[in-house]
Design an enzyme around this catalytic site. Structure first.
Site, PDB file in Angstrom:
ATOM      1  N   LYS A  67       0.859  -1.198   0.000  1.00  0.00           N
ATOM      2  CA  LYS A  67       0.000   0.000   0.000  1.00  0.00           C
ATOM      3  C   LYS A  67       0.885   1.235   0.000  1.00  0.00           C
ATOM      4  O   LYS A  67       1.857   1.317   0.764  1.00  0.00           O
ATOM      5  CB  LYS A  67      -0.936   0.023   1.209  1.00  0.00           C
ATOM      6  CG  LYS A  67      -1.855   1.257   1.167  1.00  0.00           C
ATOM      7  CD  LYS A  67      -3.083   1.096   2.012  1.00  0.00           C
ATOM      8  CE  LYS A  67      -2.837   1.488   3.438  1.00  0.00           C
ATOM      9  NZ  LYS A  67      -4.065   1.492   4.221  1.00  0.00           N
ATOM     10  N   ARG A 110     -10.450  -2.299   6.249  1.00  0.00           N
ATOM     11  CA  ARG A 110      -9.508  -3.043   7.111  1.00  0.00           C
ATOM     12  C   ARG A 110      -9.361  -2.355   8.475  1.00  0.00           C
ATOM     13  O   ARG A 110      -9.075  -2.993   9.489  1.00  0.00           O
ATOM     14  CB  ARG A 110      -8.187  -3.301   6.404  1.00  0.00           C
ATOM     15  CG  ARG A 110      -7.333  -2.105   5.982  1.00  0.00           C
ATOM     16  CD  ARG A 110      -6.700  -1.449   7.143  1.00  0.00           C
ATOM     17  NE  ARG A 110      -5.318  -1.105   6.967  1.00  0.00           N
ATOM     18  CZ  ARG A 110      -4.703  -0.185   7.691  1.00  0.00           C
ATOM     19  NH1 ARG A 110      -5.370   0.532   8.587  1.00  0.00           N
ATOM     20  NH2 ARG A 110      -3.431   0.045   7.515  1.00  0.00           N
ATOM     21  N   GLN A 138     -13.448   7.633   8.316  1.00  0.00           N
ATOM     22  CA  GLN A 138     -13.330   6.272   8.831  1.00  0.00           C
ATOM     23  C   GLN A 138     -14.557   5.797   9.607  1.00  0.00           C
ATOM     24  O   GLN A 138     -14.789   4.592   9.753  1.00  0.00           O
ATOM     25  CB  GLN A 138     -12.105   6.150   9.770  1.00  0.00           C
ATOM     26  CG  GLN A 138     -10.775   6.347   9.091  1.00  0.00           C
ATOM     27  CD  GLN A 138     -10.530   5.299   8.020  1.00  0.00           C
ATOM     28  OE1 GLN A 138     -10.960   4.153   8.116  1.00  0.00           O
ATOM     29  NE2 GLN A 138      -9.848   5.698   6.971  1.00  0.00           N
ATOM     30  N   SER A 296      -4.903   0.264  17.987  1.00  0.00           N
ATOM     31  CA  SER A 296      -4.388  -0.132  16.671  1.00  0.00           C
ATOM     32  C   SER A 296      -3.765   1.079  15.985  1.00  0.00           C
ATOM     33  O   SER A 296      -4.366   2.161  15.961  1.00  0.00           O
ATOM     34  CB  SER A 296      -5.551  -0.676  15.837  1.00  0.00           C
ATOM     35  OG  SER A 296      -5.418  -0.293  14.493  1.00  0.00           O
TER      36      SER A 296
HETATM   37  N1  LIG Z   1      -5.394   2.902  13.089  1.00  0.00           N
HETATM   38  C1  LIG Z   1      -5.505   2.862  11.787  1.00  0.00           C
HETATM   39  O1  LIG Z   1      -5.246   1.828  11.153  1.00  0.00           O
HETATM   40  C2  LIG Z   1      -6.001   4.056  11.028  1.00  0.00           C
HETATM   41  C3  LIG Z   1      -6.420   3.918   9.700  1.00  0.00           C
HETATM   42  C4  LIG Z   1      -6.924   5.032   9.029  1.00  0.00           C
HETATM   43  C5  LIG Z   1      -6.980   6.253   9.671  1.00  0.00           C
HETATM   44  N2  LIG Z   1      -6.511   6.369  10.946  1.00  0.00           N
HETATM   45  C6  LIG Z   1      -6.542   7.649  11.658  1.00  0.00           C
HETATM   46  O2  LIG Z   1      -7.862   7.833  12.169  1.00  0.00           O
HETATM   47  C7  LIG Z   1      -8.120   9.238  12.305  1.00  0.00           C
HETATM   48  C8  LIG Z   1      -9.452   9.563  11.652  1.00  0.00           C
HETATM   49  O3  LIG Z   1      -9.359   9.370  10.245  1.00  0.00           O
HETATM   50  P1  LIG Z   1     -10.456   9.986   9.259  1.00  0.00           P
HETATM   51  O4  LIG Z   1     -10.019   9.654   7.890  1.00  0.00           O
HETATM   52  O5  LIG Z   1     -11.820   9.611   9.702  1.00  0.00           O
HETATM   53  O6  LIG Z   1     -10.224  11.543   9.537  1.00  0.00           O
HETATM   54  P2  LIG Z   1     -11.224  12.744   9.243  1.00  0.00           P
HETATM   55  O7  LIG Z   1     -10.407  13.977   9.210  1.00  0.00           O
HETATM   56  O8  LIG Z   1     -12.110  12.412   8.075  1.00  0.00           O
HETATM   57  O9  LIG Z   1     -12.176  12.760  10.546  1.00  0.00           O
HETATM   58  C9  LIG Z   1     -11.728  13.061  11.823  1.00  0.00           C
HETATM   59  C10 LIG Z   1     -12.909  13.547  12.620  1.00  0.00           C
HETATM   60  O10 LIG Z   1     -12.493  13.725  13.986  1.00  0.00           O
HETATM   61  C11 LIG Z   1     -13.145  14.901  14.474  1.00  0.00           C
HETATM   62  N3  LIG Z   1     -12.431  15.398  15.642  1.00  0.00           N
HETATM   63  C12 LIG Z   1     -11.190  15.961  15.674  1.00  0.00           C
HETATM   64  N4  LIG Z   1     -10.871  16.276  16.948  1.00  0.00           N
HETATM   65  C13 LIG Z   1     -11.921  15.886  17.735  1.00  0.00           C
HETATM   66  C14 LIG Z   1     -12.185  15.940  19.127  1.00  0.00           C
HETATM   67  N5  LIG Z   1     -11.308  16.481  19.979  1.00  0.00           N
HETATM   68  N6  LIG Z   1     -13.352  15.440  19.572  1.00  0.00           N
HETATM   69  C15 LIG Z   1     -14.263  14.899  18.722  1.00  0.00           C
HETATM   70  N7  LIG Z   1     -14.068  14.839  17.381  1.00  0.00           N
HETATM   71  C16 LIG Z   1     -12.911  15.318  16.900  1.00  0.00           C
HETATM   72  C17 LIG Z   1     -13.130  15.840  13.287  1.00  0.00           C
HETATM   73  O11 LIG Z   1     -14.080  16.889  13.427  1.00  0.00           O
HETATM   74  C18 LIG Z   1     -13.459  14.894  12.144  1.00  0.00           C
HETATM   75  O12 LIG Z   1     -14.847  14.787  11.906  1.00  0.00           O
HETATM   76  C19 LIG Z   1      -6.918   9.940  11.672  1.00  0.00           C
HETATM   77  O13 LIG Z   1      -6.026  10.349  12.664  1.00  0.00           O
HETATM   78  C20 LIG Z   1      -6.299   8.862  10.805  1.00  0.00           C
HETATM   79  O14 LIG Z   1      -4.940   9.071  10.541  1.00  0.00           O
HETATM   80  C21 LIG Z   1      -6.038   5.284  11.644  1.00  0.00           C
END
Ligand SMILES: NC(=O)c1ccc[n+]([C@@H]2O[C@H](COP(=O)([O-])OP(=O)(O)OC[C@H]3O[C@@H](n4cnc5c(N)ncnc54)[C@H](O)[C@@H]3O)[C@@H](O)[C@H]2O)c1
Length: 317
Positions: A67, A110, A138, A296
């Protein structure tokens, strides 16, 4: 070679199969039956871009996947997505490319599967209320995968941007057969939830220890750098903490790194990798009152697992 768009992935890949494949993938990594080098990062300095490479070979899936995730913050000015992902799938016997797929939906699937596997092994069986904090891209996949392994009585959602939470409630209500309501604070949500999913971009905790009921399970998905943490360090230090990979957690799991750096816990206090529990080497939940956390950071084996399911469905088309 097939070229597969996100919309085609969404149409043909069943969420439940990804959950099952990710579970097998976690076990393969923990038992040394997958080759998964640490993800590498390259900067494209001229354009302030970051490129992350996540390769994985899983013999039992007969698949090699890579990826490529790009993070280009300046894309906002061009009205383009700041994060893009592409998954290349190779035949490990011959090295030939079998498919190239857009990776946004595969990543959602995933990552949702990670939460579903954690819930399967760590949440109380009688969990009824699920709270999700963060209603971005997500979040939908988190709920779709979760509802493949359990049927919540009620889902409660919260986002710091109220409008996003409202829109998410409407969107998910048409997809899931379950009551979904909006909460006006993370605290209100946490105080009633049996399972809490955190999937935000927050750098500061969105869940505090004193809000949590005994027996709660938390799936912490959002933080992936040492500077980010969605959970109160005191909460992490006093819970049964399970990770996707100990090695990756030490590098990237800010929620745990910050608790360790404050002297509240040691790395040895991390109870297990989820693979150890899946393999039966360690117990999952041991009593009704313990607070469990699955942290995770995201592993390449999850992408390989999702890619395998995609490949199966491309073949049957
Ligand atoms: N663990 C993994 O495998 C994995 C995989 C993909 C993404 N991620 C991570 O997950 C996170 C979310 O990804 P996404 O694509 O949904 O991002 P996104 O930017 O689409 O959504 C994030 C959301 O969190 C909200 N938010 C931010 N701070 C907040 C707070 N203090 N309280 C409540 N809500 C809050 C935002 O308003 C937004 O709606 C990112 O940090 C991303 O890097 C992790």
């Amino acid at each position: 070679m097939r070229v597969v768009s996100d919309s085609e992935v969404e149409e043909i890949v069943p969420v439940r199969e990804v959950v099952e494949a990710v579970e097998r993938g976690y076990a393969a990594v923990t038992s040394g039956k997958a080759v998964m080098p640490v993800r590498s990062r390259m900067e494209i300095k001229e354009y302030l871009g970051d490129v992350l490479l996540m390769p994985c070979y899983v013999p039992e899936f007969n698949i090699y996947s890579l990826k490529i995730v790009t993070v280009y913050p300046k894309n906002v000015e061009k009205n383009l997505p700041t994060v893009s992902a592409t998954v290349v799938i190779l035949n490990p016997e011959t090295g030939e490319a079998l498919a190239v797929a857009e990776g946004r939906v595969l990543t959602g699937l995933r990552t949702g599967a990670a939460t579903a596997v954690g819930v399967k092994y760590l949440a109380r069986r009688d969990s009824r209320y699920v709270g999700i904090i963060g209603c971005g891209y997500q979040a939908k996949w988190q709920l779709l995968a979760l509802t493949a392994v359990m049927k919540p009585e009620k889902i409660i959602v919260y986002d710091i941007v109220e409008e996003k939470a409202r829109e998410f409630v409407n969107r998910m209500s048409s997809l899931l057969d379950c009551e979904i309501t909006q909460s006006l604070s993370g605290e209100q949500l946490a105080r009633v939830s049996d399972i809490i999913i955190t999937v935000t971009t927050s750098k500061t905790p969105v869940v505090k220890r004193e809000w949590i009921k005994p027996g709660t399970h938390i799936s912490a998905i959002g933080a992936y750098t040492p500077e980010m943490a969605e959970l109160d360090p005191a909460l992490v230090a006093n819970a049964k903490v399970v990770v996707d990979s100990r090695e990756a957690a030490r590098e990237e799991a800010g929620d745990i790194i910050q608790a360790v750096n404050r002297g509240l816990m040691k790395w040895d206090d991390v109870y297990a990798e989820i693979g150890e529990i899946i393999l039966g080497w360690k117990k999952g939940r041991e009593d009704e009152d313990e607070i469990t956390i699955f942290k995770s950071v995201g592993l390449a084996v999850q992408d390989a697992a999702a890619a395998k399911v995609l490949l199966n469905h491309l073949k049957t088309k």
